[in-house]
Design an enzyme around this catalytic site. Structure first.
Site, PDB file in Angstrom:
ATOM      1  N   ASP A 112     -59.728 -19.859 -94.037  1.00 41.54           N
ATOM      2  CA  ASP A 112     -58.805 -20.864 -94.563  1.00 41.54           C
ATOM      3  C   ASP A 112     -57.393 -20.305 -94.779  1.00 41.54           C
ATOM      4  O   ASP A 112     -57.223 -19.207 -95.314  1.00 41.54           O
ATOM      5  CB  ASP A 112     -59.327 -21.409 -95.900  1.00 41.54           C
ATOM      6  CG  ASP A 112     -60.566 -22.272 -95.718  1.00 41.54           C
ATOM      7  OD1 ASP A 112     -61.125 -22.287 -94.605  1.00 41.54           O
ATOM      8  OD2 ASP A 112     -60.968 -22.929 -96.693  1.00 41.54           O
ATOM      9  N   ASP A 133     -67.933 -28.538 -90.760  1.00 38.94           N
ATOM     10  CA  ASP A 133     -67.799 -27.248 -91.448  1.00 38.94           C
ATOM     11  C   ASP A 133     -69.053 -26.391 -91.295  1.00 38.94           C
ATOM     12  O   ASP A 133     -70.041 -26.823 -90.685  1.00 38.94           O
ATOM     13  CB  ASP A 133     -67.472 -27.527 -92.931  1.00 38.94           C
ATOM     14  CG  ASP A 133     -66.502 -26.526 -93.518  1.00 38.94           C
ATOM     15  OD1 ASP A 133     -66.400 -25.405 -92.990  1.00 38.94           O
ATOM     16  OD2 ASP A 133     -65.854 -26.857 -94.534  1.00 38.94           O
TER      17      ASP A 133
END
Ligand code: GLA
Length: 397
Positions: free
Chosen positions: A217, A162
């Site tokens: 997302d 990430d």
């Protein structure tokens, strides 16, 4: 017949060009990422979309059990991926990551043994920054080699990496450090880049990772899903065996969309050669969800060895035609009505890459029926609002 032969020659030539390009890309990549993985998009499950930080070793084991008992594992869903929140906030005295004692008391090695015994693979999560996005555990920035070795020693098969808390250092600097660390870790580890499309990772990702997130997302609603599909489509040319565009994990089964909307979601992900990473609770999966995620014919499109990402080839208001080449001179077509109206939607051969005089039979991948009719030049179908029609067109002599 002449048309058929011409078409085959044209397609074979295109195929050769592609092989050449692929080979040169492979050699370019050799220095960094050459783990031999991702010949087709990865398939599996991840904890984030449904559970967020509420994870523990029991539910990960139960998920592995469920992937097997539902038959999903046999269909290719092999990676069991733990997302954020699996570790203690502080490293140990030697600087090693420590599995969270309250939720992963047996440690990650025990979990990977469990998962491997079921012929599945275990994935884990870290961050190319000082802390992960939840800020409940450390990231790997400055600890890449050590963490990669730790993951390998635990038997990890997949790393999602990430982009939070990154000290504003560019991803193109931070991510390749982990690529090298993984390559030196002594075990092939699938490398899933998650920098959210910030620096167009499609342009540099193939030398660094096996897949790269192209967007922010996903949310479990139709608008978010379609918006992400659009953004991901933009990079279609960059997907190929070894490295794939990643429009984020599946929301199918999480309850925020209708059955037909989830069918659109799964169909677009499949034709886009997107990773098929399930994001619902498979321990409690409904028949309806299983029928979507378990559609073998749609999965086969995603896993087709040609590895070509489909594109949106025509938009008329809310009606869209998506299409992409498949192996054996077939073409996959998706007709989508994304607005409030039903409509006849037409796939024209010159839009979808079939020579004008080609005659095809059409296999409907959701009805599991092959047309008795043959189609020449175009195919039209009625598509209700927020539904789709998905066909494989197969040339006939
Ligand atoms: C980011 C990622 C998500 C998930 C969370 C975890 O938002 O994009 O997929 O991993 O972090 O905190």
């Amino acid at each position: 017949m002449l048309m058929m032969i011409t078409m085959m020659v044209v397609q074979a030539a295109a195929g050769e060009g592609r092989t050449y390009e692929y080979k040169s890309m492979q050699s370019e990549r050799r220095n960094l990422l050459a783990n031999g993985l991702a010949n087709t998009p990865q398939m599996g499950w991840n904890s984030w979309n449904h559970f967020y930080c509420n994870i523990n070793e029991t539910m990960i084991r139960e998920t592995a059990d469920a992937l097997v008992s539902t038959g999903l594992a046999k269909l290719g869903y092999k990676y069991v991926n733990i997302d954020d929140c699996w570790a203690e906030l502080n490293r140990d005295q030697k600087g090693n990551l420590v599995p969270k004692k309250t939720t992963f008391p047996s440690g990650i090695k025990a979990l990977s043994d469990y998962v491997h015994n079921k012929a599945l693979k275990l994935g884990i999560y870290s961050d190319a920054g000082s802390l992960t996005c939840s800020k409940t555990m450390p990231g790997s920035l400055g600890h890449e080699e050590q963490d990669a070795k730790t993951f390998a020693s635990w038997g990890i098969d997949y790393l999602k990496y990430d982009n939070c808390n990154n000290n504003e250092i560019k991803p193109t600097v931070r991510y390749p450090i982990m690529t090298k660390a993984l390559m030196n870790a002594g075990r092939p580890i699938f490398f899933s880049l998650c920098e959210w499309g910030d620096m167009h990772p499609a342009l540099w990702g193939s030398t660094v990772g096996n897949s790269w997130r192209t967007t922010n997302d996903i949310k479990d609603n139709f608008d978010s899903m379609m918006q992400i599909a659009d953004m991901n489509e933009y990079y279609a040319e960059y997907a190929r065996p070894g490295g794939w565009n990643d429009p984020d994990m599946l929301e199918v089964g999480n309850g925020g969309m209708t059955k037909d909307e989830y069918i659109i979601h799964f169909s677009i992900w499949a034709i886009s050669k997107a990773p098929l990473i399930i994001g619902c609770d498979v321990r409690d999966i409904s028949k309806e969800t299983l029928n979507i995620l378990g559609n073998r014919e749609v999965i086969a499109v995603n896993q087709d060895r040609l590895g070509v990402q489909a594109k949106k080839v025509r938009t008329e208001g809310d009606f869209e035609v998506w299409a992409g080449s498949l192996s054996r001179y077939r073409v996959v077509v998706l007709l989508v009505s994304r607005g409030p109206e039903p409509g006849p939607i037409t796939a024209h051969w010159d839009d979808i890459g079939l020579p004008p005089n080609t005659t095809v039979v059409a296999r409907d991948l959701w009805l599991h029926k092959t047309s008795s009719q043959r189609f020449a030049g175009k195919l039209t179908a009625t598509v209700a609002s927020h539904t789709c029609k998905m066909f494989i067109l197969k040339p006939v002599a």
